[in-house]
Structure formats: C-alpha cells, structure tokens
Design a protein around this motif. Structure first.
Motif, PDB file in Angstrom:
ATOM      1  N   VAL A  12       0.874  -1.185   0.000  1.00  0.00           N
ATOM      2  CA  VAL A  12       0.000   0.000   0.000  1.00  0.00           C
ATOM      3  C   VAL A  12       0.900   1.220   0.000  1.00  0.00           C
ATOM      4  O   VAL A  12       1.843   1.302   0.793  1.00  0.00           O
ATOM      5  CB  VAL A  12      -0.935   0.022   1.235  1.00  0.00           C
ATOM      6  CG1 VAL A  12      -1.683   1.352   1.316  1.00  0.00           C
ATOM      7  CG2 VAL A  12      -1.931  -1.129   1.176  1.00  0.00           C
ATOM      8  N   ALA A  13       0.622   2.157  -0.887  1.00  0.00           N
ATOM      9  CA  ALA A  13       1.454   3.361  -1.017  1.00  0.00           C
ATOM     10  C   ALA A  13       0.570   4.601  -1.007  1.00  0.00           C
ATOM     11  O   ALA A  13      -0.658   4.521  -1.163  1.00  0.00           O
ATOM     12  CB  ALA A  13       2.279   3.304  -2.304  1.00  0.00           C
TER      13      ALA A  13
ATOM     14  N   ASN B  83       5.802  10.903   0.994  1.00  0.00           N
ATOM     15  CA  ASN B  83       5.442   9.630   0.373  1.00  0.00           C
ATOM     16  C   ASN B  83       5.728   8.466   1.318  1.00  0.00           C
ATOM     17  O   ASN B  83       6.669   8.504   2.108  1.00  0.00           O
ATOM     18  CB  ASN B  83       6.216   9.430  -0.931  1.00  0.00           C
ATOM     19  CG  ASN B  83       5.930  10.535  -1.939  1.00  0.00           C
ATOM     20  OD1 ASN B  83       4.786  10.959  -2.110  1.00  0.00           O
ATOM     21  ND2 ASN B  83       6.966  11.025  -2.597  1.00  0.00           N
ATOM     22  N   PHE B  84       4.914   7.405   1.204  1.00  0.00           N
ATOM     23  CA  PHE B  84       5.127   6.216   2.028  1.00  0.00           C
ATOM     24  C   PHE B  84       4.857   4.962   1.207  1.00  0.00           C
ATOM     25  O   PHE B  84       4.144   4.978   0.202  1.00  0.00           O
ATOM     26  CB  PHE B  84       4.217   6.227   3.267  1.00  0.00           C
ATOM     27  CG  PHE B  84       2.746   6.028   2.973  1.00  0.00           C
ATOM     28  CD1 PHE B  84       2.203   4.743   2.900  1.00  0.00           C
ATOM     29  CD2 PHE B  84       1.910   7.111   2.766  1.00  0.00           C
ATOM     30  CE1 PHE B  84       0.855   4.550   2.627  1.00  0.00           C
ATOM     31  CE2 PHE B  84       0.562   6.930   2.489  1.00  0.00           C
ATOM     32  CZ  PHE B  84       0.035   5.643   2.418  1.00  0.00           C
TER      33      PHE B  84
ATOM     34  N   ALA C 245      -8.076   6.960   5.920  1.00  0.00           N
ATOM     35  CA  ALA C 245      -8.735   6.638   4.663  1.00  0.00           C
ATOM     36  C   ALA C 245     -10.202   6.356   4.939  1.00  0.00           C
ATOM     37  O   ALA C 245     -10.549   5.680   5.918  1.00  0.00           O
ATOM     38  CB  ALA C 245      -8.073   5.439   4.006  1.00  0.00           C
ATOM     39  N   ASP C 246     -11.080   6.877   4.059  1.00  0.00           N
ATOM     40  CA  ASP C 246     -12.520   6.695   4.252  1.00  0.00           C
ATOM     41  C   ASP C 246     -12.977   5.274   3.948  1.00  0.00           C
ATOM     42  O   ASP C 246     -14.028   4.848   4.426  1.00  0.00           O
ATOM     43  CB  ASP C 246     -13.286   7.667   3.347  1.00  0.00           C
ATOM     44  CG  ASP C 246     -13.054   9.113   3.743  1.00  0.00           C
ATOM     45  OD1 ASP C 246     -13.184   9.416   4.932  1.00  0.00           O
ATOM     46  OD2 ASP C 246     -12.743   9.931   2.862  1.00  0.00           O
ATOM     47  N   THR C 247     -12.202   4.558   3.137  1.00  0.00           N
ATOM     48  CA  THR C 247     -12.637   3.249   2.663  1.00  0.00           C
ATOM     49  C   THR C 247     -11.817   2.139   3.293  1.00  0.00           C
ATOM     50  O   THR C 247     -10.714   2.364   3.805  1.00  0.00           O
ATOM     51  CB  THR C 247     -12.505   3.159   1.131  1.00  0.00           C
ATOM     52  OG1 THR C 247     -11.134   3.388   0.772  1.00  0.00           O
ATOM     53  CG2 THR C 247     -13.378   4.198   0.449  1.00  0.00           C
TER      54      THR C 247
ATOM     55  N   PRO D  94      -4.880  -1.250  -3.787  1.00  0.00           N
ATOM     56  CA  PRO D  94      -5.508  -0.107  -4.459  1.00  0.00           C
ATOM     57  C   PRO D  94      -4.473   0.912  -4.957  1.00  0.00           C
ATOM     58  O   PRO D  94      -3.280   0.775  -4.685  1.00  0.00           O
ATOM     59  CB  PRO D  94      -6.382   0.493  -3.360  1.00  0.00           C
ATOM     60  CG  PRO D  94      -5.685   0.125  -2.084  1.00  0.00           C
ATOM     61  CD  PRO D  94      -5.080  -1.219  -2.328  1.00  0.00           C
ATOM     62  N   GLU D  95      -4.973   1.909  -5.685  1.00  0.00           N
ATOM     63  CA  GLU D  95      -4.121   2.985  -6.170  1.00  0.00           C
ATOM     64  C   GLU D  95      -3.571   3.783  -4.982  1.00  0.00           C
ATOM     65  O   GLU D  95      -4.137   3.730  -3.879  1.00  0.00           O
ATOM     66  CB  GLU D  95      -4.901   3.911  -7.100  1.00  0.00           C
ATOM     67  CG  GLU D  95      -5.371   3.245  -8.388  1.00  0.00           C
ATOM     68  CD  GLU D  95      -4.218   2.750  -9.234  1.00  0.00           C
ATOM     69  OE1 GLU D  95      -3.205   3.485  -9.335  1.00  0.00           O
ATOM     70  OE2 GLU D  95      -4.312   1.637  -9.780  1.00  0.00           O
ATOM     71  N   PRO D  96      -2.472   4.503  -5.175  1.00  0.00           N
ATOM     72  CA  PRO D  96      -1.894   5.277  -4.051  1.00  0.00           C
ATOM     73  C   PRO D  96      -2.914   6.207  -3.400  1.00  0.00           C
ATOM     74  O   PRO D  96      -3.751   6.820  -4.071  1.00  0.00           O
ATOM     75  CB  PRO D  96      -0.768   6.071  -4.721  1.00  0.00           C
ATOM     76  CG  PRO D  96      -0.364   5.226  -5.891  1.00  0.00           C
ATOM     77  CD  PRO D  96      -1.640   4.605  -6.386  1.00  0.00           C
ATOM     78  N   PHE D  97      -2.830   6.290  -2.085  1.00  0.00           N
ATOM     79  CA  PHE D  97      -3.742   7.123  -1.307  1.00  0.00           C
ATOM     80  C   PHE D  97      -3.150   8.524  -1.125  1.00  0.00           C
ATOM     81  O   PHE D  97      -1.949   8.687  -0.949  1.00  0.00           O
ATOM     82  CB  PHE D  97      -4.012   6.494   0.059  1.00  0.00           C
ATOM     83  CG  PHE D  97      -4.884   5.283   0.000  1.00  0.00           C
ATOM     84  CD1 PHE D  97      -6.260   5.391   0.110  1.00  0.00           C
ATOM     85  CD2 PHE D  97      -4.324   4.031  -0.188  1.00  0.00           C
ATOM     86  CE1 PHE D  97      -7.063   4.264   0.045  1.00  0.00           C
ATOM     87  CE2 PHE D  97      -5.111   2.902  -0.252  1.00  0.00           C
ATOM     88  CZ  PHE D  97      -6.487   3.019  -0.139  1.00  0.00           C
ATOM     89  N   PHE D  98      -4.037   9.504  -1.167  1.00  0.00           N
ATOM     90  CA  PHE D  98      -3.659  10.900  -0.961  1.00  0.00           C
ATOM     91  C   PHE D  98      -4.399  11.364   0.281  1.00  0.00           C
ATOM     92  O   PHE D  98      -5.610  11.591   0.256  1.00  0.00           O
ATOM     93  CB  PHE D  98      -4.052  11.729  -2.187  1.00  0.00           C
ATOM     94  CG  PHE D  98      -3.434  13.087  -2.226  1.00  0.00           C
ATOM     95  CD1 PHE D  98      -2.174  13.287  -2.752  1.00  0.00           C
ATOM     96  CD2 PHE D  98      -4.117  14.187  -1.738  1.00  0.00           C
ATOM     97  CE1 PHE D  98      -1.601  14.543  -2.798  1.00  0.00           C
ATOM     98  CE2 PHE D  98      -3.557  15.446  -1.774  1.00  0.00           C
ATOM     99  CZ  PHE D  98      -2.303  15.617  -2.310  1.00  0.00           C
TER     100      PHE D  98
END
Length: 656
Positions: free
Chosen positions: A144-145, A189-190, A224-226, A258-262
């Motif tokens: 997860v990034a 970034n992580f 994260a909301d999800t 999933p795609e990278p989280f912002f």
C-alpha cells in the motif's frame, strides 16, 4: 673539452630543470585521488533476501566497506512493529540487527533502512535499502502506497507514521499496535510492503510519544474513508519478436491495488475546557484565557460587593480570551477582588454543565516617589510644586508623515473603553488649505477590534491632509479625557499600486479566497468570501510577491475547519495557485482559476522569477569555470611553448 669534463655541467643542468619544473607545478599536499562518491554496496545477507521459515534472533548485512550505524536506530522501520527496539551493532563491515523479542509466527517482516546506511569515509548514503524475510513458509508481497500532507497548507508531512490495522474496530487506532507500519519521506510519500492478504484500516499520525497509537487532540491524524483490501495482479505481455519460434516469450508486470492514497492530516478539535490564565494586569484590567470557547456561558460577579454594570467585557473572535475592564472605580480601588466565574464544562458522560470557580483578582499598585520626595520635602516645597496635572490619554493611530495608503482608513485606538465621543471636535482638511475647510468624512466604530474607530474618506493620490482632534474630544469610562492630536500625512501615488484579478469558474459553494504573504508562515493579507463564479480583485497592492489560496468553506462559517475521526469526516479542502505572483506598479495580473474541488491537488508553488535568476547564476558559474579551465590550460601550454618561457633547450649549459 672531454665528455668527463662536461659531466658537472650536465648534472647542474639536470637539477635546474627539475627545480624549475617543480616550482611551476601547483603547490599543495597530494589529493589522494578523486573524492569517493559511491555509497556502500550490499554484498551478502544472513538470512538470504526473502528467506522463508526464519527462526533466528538477528539479521546480518555485509557491505563492501565500513559503515556508520549512528542513524540506523533512529530511522530503521521494522514492520510488523516490535514491542522492543532492536539492538544495532557492527562487526567489521557487517551490520547486525538483533531482535530483543520473539518474532511472530507465519509473518513477513520488512526492514526499511531509508537513507540511514552511510559509509565511513565520505558518508555517502545508500538510499532505498529494504530487506525482508518470513517466519513462515509464505513470503507476503502485497503493498500500500500514498502521500501524507498537512490538511491546512498542503505541505508534505515528513516522518509521519503510517499504520495498517487488521482489527477494524474504531477504537483499534487508540488502543492496539498496528499490524504494519511505515514512515513518510521528506516528500510525504510512504510505502508499506510485504502485507498479507486481508482487510485493513489505514491511518497516519505524527506519533509524538512513539507509542504507535493515536492520542486524540494532541496528535495529528489522517485516515482513509474506505476499507483497504490490498491485491496484486500479473498482466502478461507477449513478446511479438518470438512469434516465429516454437515457444513465445511471455513477459509482463504486476499491478498492485488499491491505487496510491492521498491523505490530509489534521488535529481534531477535542473539547477540553480549563482556565489557562486568570490575572489582574492593572487596577482596572483583568484577563481570562480558556482552552475552549465560553461564548454564551461566561459569567462573573464579585463576591463581597453588590454592584451592577461593574465591568465591560471585551472577548476575542473565538471567545476564549476575555478582557474584563472593571468600570466601578470603588471596586477597582481594592487590592484583592474575589470573584465567582462560571462557564460550561463537560462531565464524564460528555454532557454540559455549568462549572463555577472562585478566583481572587490581586493587584497592588506601586507607590512611586519623585527624586525630590526621596530626599525629603516639607509643606513649603509642596506648595511650590503646584497642583497635579490633569491626566489625559493618547490616541494610537496608523498615521505617518508620508505614504498613506489610498485604500486605508485612519485608525484611532483608545487605551481604555470610551464613554463618549464628540465627533464635531474632529477636523480633517487639506494641508495646503489655509482656510482649513473641513472635509466630510465617515466616522465609524470598528466592528472587529475593541476601542478602535475609523475615519474613512475618498483619498486623492499624492495629496497632503491634516487631521486635528481637539483636547477632551473623548472621555473614557473612568472620566479621563483624550489629549489633543494633530497629524499631517501624504497619500501615495496611484500608479504605485498593482492588482490581482482572478476569474473564478466552477465555484462549488462558499469559498474563501485569500491573499497571502510570500513566506513560510503564509499570513493572510486580505480575504474575500464568495459563492459564485465571477471576478475577484485584490487591488491597491504594493509591489511585492504574493501567494493566493482558496478554502472550500464547507459549513460556511468563514474559516478552515479540520476533520474528525470520531465523526468520520475529512478536513475542509484547500487549494493554491501554483505560482508566486509578482505584482508590479501600475500593472494588473490576471488569472483564470477553475475551482472544481480536487482532493488530490499537489501544492508546488513555483517562483518563476527566482528560478530564472538561479538559472542565469548557474550558467554564469559554469561559464566562469570553463574560462578558468581554458586559461589554466593556455598557461600550461605557453609555459613550454616557443618563446613562452621554459623549454628543455633553454636549460642546456653554454660552451664550446
């Protein structure tokens, strides 16, 4: 002459040649070769990378040179996290990570060294070093990034702790150690790697006490909301160059989801009420500061006196800092005034109740004597001194002799609350007007600042004015009148100013458009609130550099609001114009701005003027270095060239 006779001449000539050539060379100690710029190279590991069924107590990494372990204990991130810190040791060129606890069964451990591994000579950093192994027979490889930024100013959050919790209860982030962790780099970034399949909650905190748990109200949080369900899918790609062969080469890549989280972090507004400060600064002025607002709940009354209208209250905008002016002079004459203070407080069930506290307001006025008094004086001396002068107060103004801004009002501030104002005793006229014909101005009380008043007028550019306020034009609540004031000033030229015109499109609702200082603090210079498409103008701007920011004011309260993990909503969005705006005199900067909300907006404000200046300076430095190198080569060539000074032939001894 025989050869043997000429031998001494050859020897002298040889020594002279060596001496002259040595003196022409650059002086100094030997450099020892080029500077070492290569980071350490990992040669071997124990266990092997991605080893299975690991049951040891330590990990060893051997490099091609000696390393310095100083920063490793601070920057090394081990995931899943350990209860106890590992021991960091070195033996020759080998780094040893010794675990001080038993590792979990059937778990894949990831060691992220960041840039903490450096060599012993030049401290060259080995960037991106990661090592992993498994205590079971499966090596987990999901990841997860994302990116963590500050929700208010969109600056990246470095060294923020990012956590994955498999326990999906809301309280897990407060009470349990996370299952996986990572830390953000300087860009925010992580990457959390080597994750086992499953469902997770994703958080980030700044973990001030290093307990790997969220302390609400004291630490920043992003969430994260999800629900996070890591996955990986291999996408095969056939190599068409091998179609004519018996077998086709199959290549491809792995797509991680999933795609990278912002994520945007914030500090929650957790209600915690207490009195920070309660003191009596002067005979007539007391200050009370609370941790939370006391609007609609604050009350105060003296315990040993029956009096009405004994104080005037001046709260700040948030109503958490209050100035109490003691208007009753008889009460103010007491050195100690016990008062009962009341305000709302929360009980253990988070229900409001009225809290009452008893506070003593203590102030002792110092007795100041004149020098003559300290020497001793008699009745005749007192008669000679005459009556005490009548006390009066001074206005504080924003006036100066020149460069008064055309869009400014004259601001007058009194040191204590006023009881009355005679505006007829205030006169504004053109300085060159010998008849002193009064100008019609607008006098109002400032609604945003206590004891402050404004004189508004449509100023002409490059014009001199005079403001005159008669003595005793105002009187405060203690019966003290104002001193006379006379001040002349000149306005700026109109072409001194520039302006910023913003054409706003797709405005989603209430927004706050802010003009900011071009500094890290980004102090707000002006703010315009709007809820519709159209033009926003910041005019009468001094030539300078500015930033522009917008706050999407979701609740319409006129300020930025953080989010809440308790109530599961994110902080209000903000955005910027990604350019430092250089305002010039007599010039208008125009910009079309699409305000469609974008939670993934990246702040990258560029100062184009500064970049161009730096580019030119770099080119000039490169040109100078090139010229210097060319000149040095020419000097070396000329030294041994024809007629240029030194040549081997010139060192031959003369003689027949």
């Amino acid at each position: 002459m025989k050869i043997l006779d000429k031998l001494p001449y050859f020897i002298v000539a040889a020594f002279a040649w060596v001496a002259i050539v040595s003196s022409c060379a650059n002086q100094g100690m030997p450099t020892g070769g080029p500077r070492d710029s290569i980071p350490p190279v990992l040669m071997s590991t124990q266990p092997e990378y991605k080893a299975l069924n690991f049951s040891g107590e330590e990990v060893q990494l051997t490099f091609n040179e000696f390393i310095i372990p100083d920063a490793i204990s601070e920057k090394l991130v081990i995931s899943p996290p350990l209860e106890s810190r590992p021991s960091i040791l070195t033996k020759s060129k080998t780094l040893i990570i010794r675990f001080n606890e038993e590792l979990k069964d059937s778990s894949t451990y990831s060691l992220d060294f960041k840039n903490s591994v450096v060599d012993n000579n030049e401290r060259n950093e080995l960037e991106g070093l990661r090592f992993s192994f498994s205590t079971g027979d499966v090596h987990d490889s999901l990841r997860v990034a994302g990116k963590i930024i500050n929700g208010f100013n969109l600056e990246p959050e470095e060294e923020s702790l990012v956590m994955l919790h498999k326990n999906l209860h809301d309280s897990a982030v407060y009470t349990l150690l996370p299952n996986y962790i990572a830390k953000t780099d300087k860009e925010g970034n992580f990457l959390i790697s080597n994750i086992a399949p499953g469902e997770y909650h994703l958080f980030s905190i700044n973990d001030l006490n290093n307990d790997l748990r969220y302390n609400e109200g004291a630490e920043k949080i992003a969430f994260a909301d999800t629900l996070i369900v890591p996955d990986a899918e291999f996408h095969a790609e056939a190599d068409t160059l091998t179609q004519g062969l018996d077998s086709m080469l199959i290549e491809g890549h792995t797509h991680f989801s999933p795609e990278p989280f912002f994520m945007r972090n914030f500090t929650e507004n957790i209600y915690e009420q207490y009195v920070k400060k309660a003191e009596r600064e002067t005979k007539y002025k007391s200050t009370f500061v609370f941790n939370e607002t006391v609007i609609d709940s604050f009350g105060i009354r003296p315990l040993n006196a029956e009096t009405k209208d004994w104080y005037i209250l001046e709260p700040n905008e948030e109503f958490d800092s209050l100035t109490v002016w003691i208007a009753d002079t008889t009460l103010a004459a007491n050195d100690t005034i016990p008062v009962e203070m009341s305000y709302f407080q929360l009980d253990s069930l988070e229900q409001f109740y009225l809290q009452t506290d008893t506070v003593e307001l203590v102030f002792t006025e110092k007795k100041e004597e004149s020098r003559r008094g300290r020497r001793g004086r008699n009745e005749d001396d007192e008669e000679e001194e005459g009556p005490e002068p009548v006390p009066q107060f001074n206005w504080t103004t924003n006036l100066s002799s020149s460069n008064f801004e055309l869009n400014n009002d004259i601001v007058l501030t009194a040191p204590q609350p006023l009881a009355g104002i005679d505006t007829s005793a205030m006169l504004l006229y053109l300085k060159q007007d010998t008849l002193q014909t009064p100008l019609n101005f607008n006098f109002t009380k400032d609604t945003a600042a206590w004891r402050t008043y404004r004189i508004a007028y449509n100023w002409e550019p490059e014009t001199s004015y005079t403001l005159v306020i008669d003595s005793a034009a105002c009187i405060n609540i203690y019966g003290i009148t104002s001193k006379a004031l006379e001040s002349s000033f000149k306005t700026r030229a109109e072409d001194y100013y520039g302006s910023i015109n913003l054409d706003l499109n797709n405005v989603p609702g209430d927004v706050l458009v802010q003009l900011l200082e071009n500094a890290d603090q980004e102090e707000v210079i002006r703010e315009i609130k709007t809820d519709e498409d159209g033009t926003v103008v910041f005019d009468f701007l001094a030539p300078d550099k500015y930033k522009v920011k917008v706050i999407y004011d979701r609740n319409g309260n006129g300020k930025w609001d953080p989010g809440s993990y308790q109530d599961k909503f994110q902080p209000e969005l903000v955005s910027y114009i990604n350019e430092v705006i250089k305002v010039r005199s007599n010039w208008e900067w125009k910009h079309v701005w699409d305000l469609t909300p974008d939670p993934t907006f990246i702040k990258n404000i560029r100062d184009k003027e500064l970049e161009e200046q730096q580019r030119k300076e770099a080119e000039e430095d490169a040109r100078r270095e090139s010229e210097q190198g060319t000149n040095q080569r020419q000097q070396q060539n000329n030294m041994f060239g024809p007629g240029g000074g030194i040549s081997p032939g010139s060192l031959r001894p003369s003689g027949r």
